[in-house]
Design a protein around this motif. Structure first.
Motif, PDB file in Angstrom:
ATOM      1  N   VAL A   1       0.921  -1.362  -0.116  1.00 19.95           N
ATOM      2  CA  VAL A   1      -0.059  -0.084  -0.067  1.00 19.95           C
ATOM      3  C   VAL A   1       0.976   1.290  -0.006  1.00 19.95           C
ATOM      4  CG1 VAL A   1      -0.244   0.134   2.533  1.00 19.95           C
ATOM      5  CG2 VAL A   1      -2.294   0.875   0.961  1.00 19.95           C
ATOM      6  N   MET A   2       2.238   1.022   0.531  1.00 12.61           N
ATOM      7  CA  MET A   2       3.144   2.329   0.488  1.00 12.61           C
ATOM      8  C   MET A   2       3.684   2.655  -0.787  1.00 12.61           C
ATOM      9  SD  MET A   2       5.359   1.856   3.952  1.00 12.61           S
ATOM     10  CE  MET A   2       6.272   3.143   3.879  1.00 12.61           C
TER      11      MET A   2
ATOM     12  N   GLY B   1       2.258   5.267  -3.125  1.00 11.01           N
ATOM     13  CA  GLY B   1       2.616   6.631  -2.845  1.00 11.01           C
ATOM     14  C   GLY B   1       1.775   7.325  -2.265  1.00 11.01           C
ATOM     15  N   THR B   2       1.720   8.868  -2.815  1.00 16.85           N
ATOM     16  CA  THR B   2       0.909   9.732  -2.235  1.00 16.85           C
ATOM     17  C   THR B   2       0.363  10.835  -3.302  1.00 16.85           C
ATOM     18  OG1 THR B   2       0.780  11.345  -0.291  1.00 16.85           O
ATOM     19  CG2 THR B   2       2.627  11.376  -1.510  1.00 16.85           C
ATOM     20  N   MET B   3      -0.305  11.492  -2.951  1.00  9.50           N
ATOM     21  CA  MET B   3      -0.985  12.623  -3.809  1.00  9.50           C
ATOM     22  C   MET B   3      -0.176  13.935  -3.467  1.00  9.50           C
ATOM     23  SD  MET B   3      -4.690  13.592  -5.014  1.00  9.50           S
ATOM     24  CE  MET B   3      -5.251  14.474  -3.809  1.00  9.50           C
TER      25      MET B   3
ATOM     26  N   PRO C   1      -0.705  17.555  -3.061  1.00  6.79           N
ATOM     27  CA  PRO C   1      -1.876  18.595  -3.108  1.00  6.79           C
ATOM     28  C   PRO C   1      -1.770  19.683  -4.265  1.00  6.79           C
ATOM     29  CG  PRO C   1      -0.439  18.715  -0.947  1.00  6.79           C
ATOM     30  CD  PRO C   1       0.351  17.689  -1.888  1.00  6.79           C
ATOM     31  N   PHE C   2      -0.611  19.997  -4.760  1.00 12.59           N
ATOM     32  CA  PHE C   2      -0.446  21.082  -5.679  1.00 12.59           C
ATOM     33  C   PHE C   2      -0.230  20.302  -7.205  1.00 12.59           C
ATOM     34  CE2 PHE C   2       0.958  22.641  -1.658  1.00 12.59           C
ATOM     35  CZ  PHE C   2       0.075  23.710  -1.487  1.00 12.59           C
TER      36      PHE C   2
ATOM     37  N   GLN D   1      -2.308  17.380  -8.322  1.00  7.45           N
ATOM     38  CA  GLN D   1      -3.077  16.262  -8.059  1.00  7.45           C
ATOM     39  C   GLN D   1      -3.048  15.087  -9.096  1.00  7.45           C
ATOM     40  OE1 GLN D   1      -6.534  17.287  -6.177  1.00  7.45           O
ATOM     41  NE2 GLN D   1      -5.840  18.733  -4.955  1.00  7.45           N
TER      42      GLN D   1
ATOM     43  N   LEU E   1      -5.169   3.312  -4.849  1.00  2.89           N
ATOM     44  CA  LEU E   1      -5.274   3.437  -3.147  1.00  2.89           C
ATOM     45  C   LEU E   1      -6.851   3.699  -2.733  1.00  2.89           C
ATOM     46  CD1 LEU E   1      -3.449   3.845  -0.556  1.00  2.89           C
ATOM     47  CD2 LEU E   1      -3.167   6.097  -1.204  1.00  2.89           C
ATOM     48  N   LYS E   2      -7.532   4.607  -3.476  1.00  5.28           N
ATOM     49  CA  LYS E   2      -8.837   4.994  -3.234  1.00  5.28           C
ATOM     50  C   LYS E   2      -9.781   3.773  -3.380  1.00  5.28           C
ATOM     51  CE  LYS E   2      -8.701  10.033  -4.579  1.00  5.28           C
ATOM     52  NZ  LYS E   2      -8.980  10.946  -5.469  1.00  5.28           N
TER      53      LYS E   2
ATOM     54  N   LEU F   1      -8.965   0.919  -2.500  1.00  4.18           N
ATOM     55  CA  LEU F   1      -8.727   0.039  -1.429  1.00  4.18           C
ATOM     56  C   LEU F   1      -9.309   0.819  -0.160  1.00  4.18           C
ATOM     57  CD1 LEU F   1      -4.711  -0.794  -1.769  1.00  4.18           C
ATOM     58  CD2 LEU F   1      -6.722  -2.356  -1.818  1.00  4.18           C
ATOM     59  N   TYR F   2      -9.103   1.932  -0.119  1.00  2.78           N
ATOM     60  CA  TYR F   2      -9.847   2.789   0.973  1.00  2.78           C
ATOM     61  C   TYR F   2     -11.578   2.641   0.774  1.00  2.78           C
ATOM     62  CZ  TYR F   2     -11.334   6.876   3.980  1.00  2.78           C
ATOM     63  OH  TYR F   2     -11.890   7.703   4.801  1.00  2.78           O
TER      64      TYR F   2
END
Lengths: 271, 557
Positions: free
Chosen positions: A219-220, A223-225, A227-228, A230, A240-241, A243-244
């Motif tokens: 899951v890591m 990665g990540t989004m 914010p600036f 997207q 990821l969404k 899975l969420y």
């Protein structure tokens, strides 16, 4: 100087009745609806000592006061107590108190250890001044009695809401600092007397053994989004969404027996 | 003061809808939660963060061009409280292995772990040891301690979802993996979390949790944690000293580029004091007392972003400060309690939010930012807010329905702190609902740091609310008490190991402050502001007008 915040500065907008209060003997006229803390600020005081959380939990603003023609000592937390006309008040921001130093690793959770650390317990005259002065309505004398009887669990329960403002210690004929004694008792009860919680240790051991590492790694890796920016990692974020969104939610009404249908990344024999 | 008749009339509307709402809840029914798109919509329209006029670009420093709230920019675009040329760095007033700035939960757990490595520790704190937002945190601490239904994996997903998937993965992973060990550690120190008779810890939901993993100690969880770790620090008095009422106002560097101490300001004697340290842990907490956009705050008196200011001057970048957490439920009436936090645990237990008509308009367990935005929308856009006697609008938090669902006396037993608070005003929250509105609660962002607590400056570590990235753009309930303990412990340990092993000694310097001042001058910022602010000033105008000397530099006023 810094520009400073204004939100709590405002005088109540409706014209309000002013009442006289005496801060350490000196007269000030303040709006009748304010707490003692806001009234002192209204009068022009800026706190260094004597203010803390401003929400009734930190014990920084213990205040004693009297009213004319009345021999009673009254108490309150400055941040919680509304002013009264003609009150004479002072704050007690600090009061010296004896706190025993003990080695936590060595204590076993026995009443005798509390007696040894705080022999002044047995000087209690049962005058009840401590209970009367407590702004949290804690039955201080009763928990002191419970400790003397060796009932640490009862003392822990009775003293639980203590905010350690120290007012009890200011009034104690036996010169005790009750709140420090109660703190030692609650710690002994929490760590050495209360039933253990083995599920915590099992989970800690599972984590340390790497039981969840694979699931977390996957899951890591998504990665990540930013914010600036997207859209930069959109594909992974969509996964990821997903899975969420599909993670099973425990309903509100469950009790401790509930287990999810999806056993992914869980532990067998965890209870 | 008790609710006036006008509000008592309106409470009847809440009572009228209550039986049906309780029945629905008992049958497992909930007000529909928003999906991700709907969440985005309401946030973009009604969350205070999105107001462009509420922010501006920082003109100097590592994050030049970053748009954050005016109140924070004012602090970073300001001069130091000290003239670097006047501070005598050659004769430190104190020397120590590890200096910890801030005496809350993060600082204190850092001190304990640093001491366990063999380090001598000084905690410098602005108010008393333990005067911090930690003490005020009520609801609980998240940790996936129940392996039969929960794990760091689910905790990770919840944190990322709550933070709009913007969080720093390594920080989140460490947070969720270390969480059960923090619970174990606190239990071993004698922290009294609420338990069932068989020893299983009680846990409940918070906004945005998929599993009940919120551990609590009645409704004073933070206070119980704080007083426990503080008490243990006091047992280790030979190695951990605490200097109270002496906030740090500037970091000290050495000529090798490492952090090497701080300048403290004794607020009672107005002296500036020099501490030389081998490593420094910044644990100053948050910034609610900046009253961003004039919002009320749940925060402690000392929450004024001091650590952000000091570290930024030394070159540590900021992140995620473009978002601020507004807690959905602060008291809006009675006025004496304005801003005070009403724990999310009420909603976690199932208390509905209802409007002036007594109707639900939002699911009570949305993430905090979504919940807050929905409340603001209901008041300013839908116009179904409850008018207060002080000319504001609020929303009812229907605490009495908990007594109906779980038995009379439940609210008093489970929420003793809040029950006492309201009873002082003549309100029994087991019988009458509370009036709430969003209130400034948490600094989601902060200083950039890594999951070992380190920063880009050698010898400089970060723990707790002053750090950014863990929670991304929005923190979930119960993850701040967790954050301070996880990263307090990690930073304390690693700062001590650096101090014992890796430290590079050098000559002390405040050159970074001189350079920062130069940058201010060159950027064309014209200001006589100085920072850190240290304490908010609530002096009223009628007093201020007569305080002719209040503007002198170096006085607190």
């Amino acid at each position: 100087m810094c520009d400073t915040a204004t939100i709590e500065k405002k005088v109540p907008e409706v014209a309000e009745e002013l009442v006289p209060i005496y801060i350490m003997g000196k007269k000030y006229e303040v709006p009748a609806s304010l707490t003692i803390m806001k009234a002192m600020e209204y009068a022009g005081y800026q706190y260094i000592r004597g203010a803390g959380c401003r929400g009734g939990i930190c014990g920084a603003c213990a205040t004693v006061y009297r009213k004319p023609g009345d021999y009673h000592i009254r108490v309150g937390l400055a941040c919680q107590t509304v002013v009264e006309a003609d009150m004479y008040l002072t704050q007690i921001p600090f009061f010296p108190a004896n706190r025993a130093v003990y080695k936590w690793e060595d204590v076993r959770g026995e009443a005798e250890e509390v007696f040894a650390a705080y022999p002044e317990l047995f000087r209690c005259l049962a005058c009840n001044a401590c209970t009367k002065v407590c702004p949290m309505d804690i039955p201080v004398m009763d928990y002191v009695a419970a400790i003397k009887q060796g009932n640490l669990e009862k003392a822990a329960e009775l003293s639980f809401d203590c905010i350690q403002c120290g007012l009890c210690a200011t009034r104690c004929m036996a010169e005790m600092a009750q709140y420090h004694i109660a703190q030692m008792v609650r710690r002994l009860v929490g760590a050495k007397i209360a039933v253990p919680s083995p599920h915590v240790d099992k989970q800690v051991a599972a984590i340390k053994s790497g039981h969840y590492d694979e699931a977390l790694k996957e899951v890591m890796a998504l990665g990540t989004m930013d914010p600036f920016n997207q859209d930069a990692n959109k594909e992974n974020i969509d996964k990821l969404k997903e899975l969420y969104n599909k993670r099973q939610g425990e309903s509100h009404a469950t009790d401790e027996s509930w287990e999810p249908d999806d056993k992914y990344a869980l532990l067998e024999d965890a209870r | 003061m008790p609710y006036p008749d006008s509000l008592k009339e309106l409470i009847k509307k809440v009572e009228a809808t209550r039986p049906a709402r309780v029945e629905k809840k008992k049958a497992g029914g909930e007000f529909p939660a928003l999906n991700l798109d709907e969440r985005k919509g309401v946030l973009e329209q009604f969350h205070p963060d999105v107001k462009e006029e509420g922010r501006r670009e920082i003109k100097i420093g590592p994050n030049k061009g970053y748009r954050i709230c005016h109140e924070m920019v004012d602090l970073v675009e300001a001069r130091s409280r000290v003239n670097p040329d006047k501070v005598d760095l050659s004769k430190p007033d104190y020397t120590t292995d590890v200096l910890i700035i801030g005496g809350g939960g993060a600082g204190t757990s850092a001190a304990l772990l640093a001491q366990e490595q063999g380090a001598k520790v000084i905690i410098a704190t602005k108010l008393r040891h333990g005067d911090a937002n930690t003490m005020m945190a009520e609801g609980g601490i998240q940790a996936a301690t129940k392996g039969w239904k929960d794990s760091p994996y689910y905790h990770y997903l919840d944190i990322m979802g709550g933070g709009h998937f913007t969080n720093v993965p390594e920080l989140v992973s460490t947070l969720s993996k270390e969480a059960p060990d923090v619970i174990r550690w606190l239990l071993s120190l004698g922290c009294n979390f609420s338990k069932f008779e068989d020893g299983t810890l009680k846990t409940m939901h918070g906004g945005g949790t998929s599993r009940k993993r919120m551990h609590f100690a009645a409704d004073i969880t933070g206070a119980e944690m704080m007083r426990t770790v503080r008490d243990e620090a006091r047992n280790r008095i030979d190695d951990i000293s605490v200097i109270e009422f002496s906030p740090a106002v500037e970091l000290i560097m050495n000529d090798k580029g490492a952090c090497a101490g701080a300048v403290l300001y004794n607020m009672e004697t107005a002296e500036y004091l020099v501490i030389k340290a081998k490593s420094v842990v910044m644990a100053t907490g948050g910034s609610g007392r900046l009253h961003v956009q004039n919002f009320m705050t749940t925060n402690h008196y000392g929450a004024t972003a001091d650590g952000i200011v000091m570290a930024y001057r030394a070159g540590v970048p900021l992140c995620f400060l473009h978002t601020i957490q507004y807690h959905p439920t602060g008291v809006i009436f009675p006025e004496q309690a304005e801003g005070i936090l009403i724990t999310e645990k009420f909603r976690g237990a199932g208390a509905n939010l209802v409007n002036v008509d007594g109707n639900q308009f939002v699911f009570e367990r949305e993430p905090r930012d979504v919940e807050a935005a929905c409340i603001i929308r209901e008041c300013v856009n839908v116009n179904k807010g409850v008018p207060t006697p002080t000319g504001k609008f609020g929303i009812w938090l229907d605490s009495p329905m908990l007594d109906v669902m779980f038995g009379e006396g439940y609210v008093k037993k489970e929420f003793p702190g809040k029950h006492i608070l309201f009873s002082r005003f003549g309100i029994d929250i087991g019988v009458e609902p509370m009036l709430i509105y969003p209130t400034l609660h948490y600094q989601n962002g902060g200083l950039e740091f890594k999951d070992d607590g380190s920063t880009k400056i050698p010898g400089f570590y970060v723990a707790g609310e002053v750090g950014g990235g863990i929670h991304g753009e929005n923190r979930l309930m119960g993850n701040s008490l967790l954050d301070i303990m996880v990263y307090g412990r990690i930073s304390g340990k690693n700062a001590a190991q650096y101090a014992m092993n890796g430290v590079v000694d050098g000559e002390l310097t405040l050159d970074h402050v001189r350079k920062y001042h130069q940058e201010i001058d060159e950027s064309g910022i014209e200001t006589d502001r100085i920072s850190p602010m240290l304490l908010p000033d609530y002096t009223l105008e009628h007093v201020k007008a007569k305080q002719y000397s209040a503007e002198y530099e170096g006085t607190l006023r």
